[in-house]
Scaffold this active site. Structure first.
Site, mmCIF file in Angstrom:
data_model
loop_
_atom_site.group_PDB
_atom_site.id
_atom_site.type_symbol
_atom_site.label_atom_id
_atom_site.label_comp_id
_atom_site.label_asym_id
_atom_site.label_seq_id
_atom_site.Cartn_x
_atom_site.Cartn_y
_atom_site.Cartn_z
ATOM 1 N N TYR A 1 -1.223 0.248 11.150
ATOM 2 C CA TYR A 1 -1.513 -0.140 9.626
ATOM 3 C C TYR A 1 -0.302 -0.051 8.763
ATOM 4 C CZ TYR A 1 -3.515 -0.811 4.928
ATOM 5 O OH TYR A 1 -3.762 -1.055 3.606
ATOM 6 N N SER B 1 0.809 -0.964 0.100
ATOM 7 C CA SER B 1 -0.161 -0.071 0.097
ATOM 8 C C SER B 1 0.665 1.237 0.072
ATOM 9 C CB SER B 1 -0.854 -0.088 1.233
ATOM 10 O OG SER B 1 -1.474 1.281 1.430
HETATM 11 C C1 8X3 Z 1 -4.994 1.527 1.606
HETATM 12 C C2 8X3 Z 1 -4.602 3.133 1.060
HETATM 13 O O1 8X3 Z 1 -4.048 5.294 2.103
HETATM 14 O O2 8X3 Z 1 -5.922 4.047 3.061
HETATM 15 O O3 8X3 Z 1 -3.895 0.705 2.032
HETATM 16 O O4 8X3 Z 1 -3.669 3.491 3.636
HETATM 17 S S1 8X3 Z 1 -4.605 3.858 2.341
#
Ligand code: 8X3
Length: 251
Positions: free
Chosen positions: A151, A138
């Site tokens: 995350y 990501s």
């Molecule tokens: C997903 C994109 O920018 O929401 O991984 O992290 S973001």
């Protein structure tokens, strides 16, 4: 000889769209996920084009991963393409207030799950001296944004694992492609915000986000390059996005 791909997190979003794109290329499929009904319905829609096998397991559960993958027949272990797509964001907020359960879910799924699946399949690829691993990272793995903390850390780990795989699998002719999307409208934000549709919708307001199919199309392109070509690292944004934090939203 048709290729065989195993896709994790295939029941929805980028995983499902990738299965559909691969089927259009005549790539046989092993679809993995937790939601059997969704996998069954995808299987029935693709079975006229390619052979489709289903494996249900949770990537976070090492024993389930190992048992499911080792249950494949010898010919099904000849996996040409592994798409490590399973993963999610759980919660978004200041790290000092973070839920340790959410942290476990992200580290266990996005990092350890990817490793568990790969650990079983990489030796099969090594033995055949061929294969292609596609890891779904990501933009969050390349740039940490406020409240993204764990995350972002889990996706930064995916970036490092892709590099590590590329280095260690290099002697065996195994390709590694790291794919880092920006804003893609899938179930991602619904899961991240624990079913709060209003919060999830707000993420994609005022601009045209990427669709799962946009990412799938690029993955399909990457896996269909000639034998001597590997697309090592791909970042995809919607046109309105310039970085992890800058999105040009119209009122
Ligand atoms: C997903 C994109 O920018 O929401 O991984 O992290 S973001």
């Amino acid at each position: 000889m048709p290729k065989l791909a195993l896709i994790t997190g295939a029941s929805s979003g980028i995983g499902k769209a990738t299965a559909e794109a691969f089927a259009n290329l005549g790539i046989n499929l092993i679809l993995c996920g937790r939601r059997i009904e969704k996998l069954e319905s995808l299987k029935s829609s693709l079975s006229s084009k390619v052979t489709v096998q289903i494996l249900t397991f949770d990537v976070r559960n090492k024993v389930q991963v190992e048992n499911a993958l080792n249950s494949l027949s010898d010919s099904e272990k000849n996996i040409d393409i592994l798409v490590n797509n399973a993963g999610n964001a759980h919660g978004m907020g200041p790290i000092q207030d973070g839920s340790t359960d959410d942290w476990d879910a992200m580290i266990d799924g996005n990092v350890k799950g990817l490793l568990y699946v790969s650990r079983v399949i990489m030796p099969w690829m090594k033995a055949r001296q061929q294969g292609h691993i596609v890891n779904l990272s990501s933009i969050a793995g390349k740039s940490t944004y406020p409240n993204g903390n764990v995350y972002c850390a889990s996706k930064a780990a995916v970036e490092a694992i892709s590099e590590g795989m590329r280095l260690d699998l290099n002697p065996f002719g195994i390709k590694v492609t790291n794919v880092a999307p920006g804003a893609v409208e899938t179930e991602f934000s619904i899961v991240r915000f624990k079913g709060d549709e209003e919060k999830a919708d707000a993420i994609y307001k005022g601009f045209e986000p990427l669709k799962a199919e946009d990412i799938a199309e690029v993955i399909a392109f990457a896996v269909s390059r000639p034998a001597h070509v590997v697309m090592a690292d791909i970042t995809l944004f919607p046109v309105a996005q310039a970085s992890a934090t800058v999105i040009n939203r119209k009122a």
